[in-house]
Design an enzyme around this catalytic site. Structure first.
Site, PDB file in Angstrom:
ATOM      1  N   GLY A  12       0.717   4.537  -0.162  1.00 27.83           N
ATOM      2  CA  GLY A  12       0.198   4.274   1.183  1.00 27.83           C
ATOM      3  C   GLY A  12       1.129   3.361   1.948  1.00 27.83           C
ATOM      4  O   GLY A  12       1.172   2.159   1.709  1.00 27.83           O
ATOM      5  N   GLY A  14       1.190   2.373   5.133  1.00 25.18           N
ATOM      6  CA  GLY A  14       0.676   2.005   6.444  1.00 25.18           C
ATOM      7  C   GLY A  14       1.033   0.560   6.759  1.00 25.18           C
ATOM      8  O   GLY A  14       2.057   0.039   6.309  1.00 25.18           O
ATOM      9  N   GLY A  17       0.682  -1.539   3.262  1.00 26.68           N
ATOM     10  CA  GLY A  17       1.584  -1.022   2.224  1.00 26.68           C
ATOM     11  C   GLY A  17       3.028  -1.001   2.671  1.00 26.68           C
ATOM     12  O   GLY A  17       3.941  -1.275   1.877  1.00 26.68           O
ATOM     13  N   LYS A 181     -14.395 -12.724   2.703  1.00 25.97           N
ATOM     14  CA  LYS A 181     -13.589 -11.749   3.456  1.00 25.97           C
ATOM     15  C   LYS A 181     -14.478 -10.575   3.888  1.00 25.97           C
ATOM     16  O   LYS A 181     -14.379 -10.092   5.019  1.00 25.97           O
ATOM     17  CB  LYS A 181     -12.419 -11.271   2.578  1.00 25.97           C
ATOM     18  CG  LYS A 181     -11.516 -10.231   3.241  1.00 25.97           C
ATOM     19  CD  LYS A 181     -10.508 -10.867   4.173  1.00 25.97           C
ATOM     20  CE  LYS A 181      -9.875  -9.913   5.174  1.00 25.97           C
ATOM     21  NZ  LYS A 181      -8.947  -8.942   4.661  1.00 25.97           N
ATOM     22  N   ASN A 185     -15.430  -8.853   7.601  1.00 26.17           N
ATOM     23  CA  ASN A 185     -15.267  -7.414   7.843  1.00 26.17           C
ATOM     24  C   ASN A 185     -16.549  -6.743   8.314  1.00 26.17           C
ATOM     25  O   ASN A 185     -16.508  -5.857   9.162  1.00 26.17           O
ATOM     26  CB  ASN A 185     -14.782  -6.723   6.558  1.00 26.17           C
ATOM     27  CG  ASN A 185     -13.286  -6.853   6.397  1.00 26.17           C
ATOM     28  OD1 ASN A 185     -12.549  -6.761   7.356  1.00 26.17           O
ATOM     29  ND2 ASN A 185     -12.833  -7.094   5.181  1.00 26.17           N
ATOM     30  N   SER A 251      -9.340  -3.052  12.315  1.00 24.54           N
ATOM     31  CA  SER A 251      -8.904  -1.803  11.700  1.00 24.54           C
ATOM     32  C   SER A 251      -9.856  -0.657  12.085  1.00 24.54           C
ATOM     33  O   SER A 251      -9.431   0.434  12.454  1.00 24.54           O
ATOM     34  CB  SER A 251      -8.850  -2.091  10.212  1.00 24.54           C
ATOM     35  OG  SER A 251      -9.083  -0.997   9.455  1.00 24.54           O
TER      36      SER A 251
HETATM   37  N1  LIG Z   1      -3.853  -3.757   8.543  1.00 22.61           N
HETATM   38  C1  LIG Z   1      -4.282  -4.974   8.283  1.00 22.61           C
HETATM   39  O1  LIG Z   1      -3.889  -5.937   8.960  1.00 22.61           O
HETATM   40  C2  LIG Z   1      -5.209  -5.222   7.122  1.00 22.61           C
HETATM   41  C3  LIG Z   1      -5.510  -6.552   6.800  1.00 22.61           C
HETATM   42  C4  LIG Z   1      -6.280  -6.807   5.656  1.00 22.61           C
HETATM   43  C5  LIG Z   1      -6.736  -5.764   4.876  1.00 22.61           C
HETATM   44  N2  LIG Z   1      -6.431  -4.486   5.237  1.00 22.61           N
HETATM   45  C6  LIG Z   1      -6.905  -3.410   4.343  1.00 22.61           C
HETATM   46  O2  LIG Z   1      -5.755  -2.867   3.696  1.00 22.61           O
HETATM   47  C7  LIG Z   1      -5.996  -1.485   3.372  1.00 22.61           C
HETATM   48  C8  LIG Z   1      -4.866  -0.654   3.973  1.00 22.61           C
HETATM   49  O3  LIG Z   1      -4.978  -0.772   5.381  1.00 22.61           O
HETATM   50  P1  LIG Z   1      -3.808  -0.367   6.390  1.00 22.61           P
HETATM   51  O4  LIG Z   1      -4.104  -1.073   7.654  1.00 22.61           O
HETATM   52  O5  LIG Z   1      -2.492  -0.535   5.754  1.00 22.61           O
HETATM   53  O6  LIG Z   1      -4.124   1.188   6.569  1.00 22.61           O
HETATM   54  P2  LIG Z   1      -3.217   2.281   7.302  1.00 22.61           P
HETATM   55  O7  LIG Z   1      -2.251   1.636   8.233  1.00 22.61           O
HETATM   56  O8  LIG Z   1      -4.173   3.306   7.806  1.00 22.61           O
HETATM   57  O9  LIG Z   1      -2.363   2.890   6.105  1.00 22.61           O
HETATM   58  C9  LIG Z   1      -2.915   3.644   5.085  1.00 22.61           C
HETATM   59  C10 LIG Z   1      -1.792   4.498   4.529  1.00 22.61           C
HETATM   60  O10 LIG Z   1      -2.300   5.229   3.414  1.00 22.61           O
HETATM   61  C11 LIG Z   1      -1.700   6.513   3.451  1.00 22.61           C
HETATM   62  N3  LIG Z   1      -2.461   7.443   2.641  1.00 22.61           N
HETATM   63  C12 LIG Z   1      -3.743   7.824   2.777  1.00 22.61           C
HETATM   64  N4  LIG Z   1      -4.074   8.694   1.808  1.00 22.61           N
HETATM   65  C13 LIG Z   1      -2.952   8.864   1.066  1.00 22.61           C
HETATM   66  C14 LIG Z   1      -2.653   9.651  -0.074  1.00 22.61           C
HETATM   67  N5  LIG Z   1      -3.568  10.446  -0.635  1.00 22.61           N
HETATM   68  N6  LIG Z   1      -1.400   9.608  -0.597  1.00 22.61           N
HETATM   69  C15 LIG Z   1      -0.451   8.807  -0.036  1.00 22.61           C
HETATM   70  N7  LIG Z   1      -0.683   8.035   1.045  1.00 22.61           N
HETATM   71  C16 LIG Z   1      -1.927   8.066   1.586  1.00 22.61           C
HETATM   72  C17 LIG Z   1      -1.695   6.856   4.924  1.00 22.61           C
HETATM   73  O11 LIG Z   1      -0.784   7.909   5.119  1.00 22.61           O
HETATM   74  P3  LIG Z   1      -0.729   8.784   6.466  1.00 22.61           P
HETATM   75  O12 LIG Z   1       0.089   7.969   7.402  1.00 22.61           O
HETATM   76  O13 LIG Z   1      -0.057  10.024   6.007  1.00 22.61           O
HETATM   77  O14 LIG Z   1      -2.141   8.967   6.918  1.00 22.61           O
HETATM   78  C18 LIG Z   1      -1.248   5.532   5.511  1.00 22.61           C
HETATM   79  O15 LIG Z   1       0.163   5.435   5.506  1.00 22.61           O
HETATM   80  C19 LIG Z   1      -7.375  -1.155   3.948  1.00 22.61           C
HETATM   81  O16 LIG Z   1      -8.344  -1.294   2.954  1.00 22.61           O
HETATM   82  C20 LIG Z   1      -7.574  -2.227   5.024  1.00 22.61           C
HETATM   83  O17 LIG Z   1      -8.932  -2.499   5.305  1.00 22.61           O
HETATM   84  C21 LIG Z   1      -5.683  -4.184   6.335  1.00 22.61           C
END
Ligand SMILES: NC(=O)c1ccc[n+]([C@@H]2O[C@H](COP(=O)([O-])OP(=O)(O)OC[C@H]3O[C@@H](n4cnc5c(N)ncnc54)[C@H](OP(=O)(O)O)[C@@H]3O)[C@@H](O)[C@H]2O)c1
Length: 300
Positions: A12, A14, A17, A181, A185, A251
């Site tokens: 992942g 995103g 990640g 946390k 959320n 998010s």
């Molecule tokens: N963003 C923040 O600031 C933040 C802060 C604290 C906690 N979090 C938590 O961290 C986690 C990740 O959040 P995020 O913001 O990074 O999400 P995001 O930006 O939506 O990224 C998720 C990634 O996972 C990929 N993905 C989904 N299914 C997949 C699969 N089967 N195989 C490979 N890749 C896959 C997506 O790919 P595609 O691009 O192809 O869809 C995307 O690149 C979540 O639980 C969120 O609540 C986020």
């Protein structure tokens, strides 16, 4: 200085990640592979210390993957099952799987997919933003960027990031901090998603009352689940949340606007489910769960 060189797979790429993968690649101490749905050969990382561009090895077919020391699972929680083919190929009995997702039930969420591998739950505090598929930005929010349990596995997770400007704290009371946390959320995500308004909406008088009702239920459930929360926790958390920047989104807000599924079941859903297990009524959160699930399923 730690000379341990681990093999690390990041599932992942995103906001969260991408930042973790780019930071570990830039640190140069580990062999990092990114597992994604599109090939990438470089990642651009914006950070307060300056921007860097790092080469990155990506795989797009799980059949090309083999067992690693560490898997960082960084999809949205609802995408965990879709990552099963990756987990199956990447996990051996000695693999540690760090779940870098929001929510409270990290181990239960991934156990069905990882055989004998070891789950390391984490709490992510940094803000990660994906600006483009090959371009991410980190904003440091709290004292620590991440938190892990103060166990051998948690300490090993922290050691992975030892030479990287992402700080990993350790806590002997991970349960309480994970619930804190989750409390943030279950307020911020549903309210901003359902109103389609940024966090300024949390200042609205009626929304302040709603925030308090969500938190009162959450504190009761968290305590029943073993969190060490004081009597004034809901009030203090409401004050804290009321001070969040008005122009910040969440998010779930961004996922709603983009027409993507929401993490409602892993956040509010977990609270409602654990409440029900302990016989604690959660009518307000149950209503919010119905509404956010409906939005998620319409998007899904
Ligand atoms: N963003 C923040 O600031 C933040 C802060 C604290 C906690 N979090 C938590 O961290 C986690 C990740 O959040 P995020 O913001 O990074 O999400 P995001 O930006 O939506 O990224 C998720 C990634 O996972 C990929 N993905 C989904 N299914 C997949 C699969 N089967 N195989 C490979 N890749 C896959 C997506 O790919 P595609 O691009 O192809 O869809 C995307 O690149 C979540 O639980 C969120 O609540 C986020």
């Amino acid at each position: 200085m730690n000379d341990y060189k681990a093999t690390v797979a990041v599932i992942g790429l995103g906001g969260i990640g991408g930042v973790a993968a780019a930071s570990l690649c830039h640190g140069g101490c580990h062999e990092v592979v990114a597992c994604g749905r599109r090939p990438l050969d470089r990642l651009r990382l914006e950070r307060p210390e300056g921007e860097v561009e790092v080469p990155i090895r990506t795989l797009t077919d799980p059949q090309d993957a083999s067992p690693v020391d560490w898997v960082l699972l960084v999809t949205k929680a609802q995408d965990t099952a879709s990552a099963a083919p990756w987990l199956e190929r990447l996990c051996g009995p000695a693999t540690r799987v760090a779940v870098m997702q929001n929510g409270i039930d990290h181990a239960a969420r991934v156990k069905p997919f990882i055989g004998e591998a070891i789950v390391v739950p984490t709490i992510v505090y940094y803000n990660g933003e994906r600006i483009a598929p090959d371009h991410v930005r980190i904003r440091h929010i709290g004292d620590n960027d991440m938190l892990a349990p103060d166990t051998e596995d948690g300490r090993a997770f922290a050691a992975l990031f030892e030479n990287v400007p992402i700080s990993v704290g350790l806590s002997a009371d991970f349960t309480t901090l994970a619930w804190r946390k989750l409390m943030i959320n279950v307020v911020v995500n549903p309210i901003t998603a359902l109103t389609r308004l940024r966090q300024g909406v949390l200042q609205h008088t009626d929304i302040r009352n709603l925030t308090r009702q969500i938190l009162d239920e959450a504190v009761a459930v968290a305590r029943a689940d073993g969190a060490d929360l004081k009597d004034d926790e809901a009030e203090r958390m409401a004050q804290f949340i009321g001070g969040f920047p008005e122009d910040a989104g969440s998010s779930m807000y961004f996922d709603t606007l983009a027409g993507r599924p929401l993490e409602s079941r892993a956040l509010t859903g977990a609270l409602v489910e654990i409440g029900s297990r302990h016989g604690i009524p959660t009518p307000v959160n149950t209503s919010l769960l119905a509404l956010t699930n409906a939005v998620s399923d319409a998007n899904g």
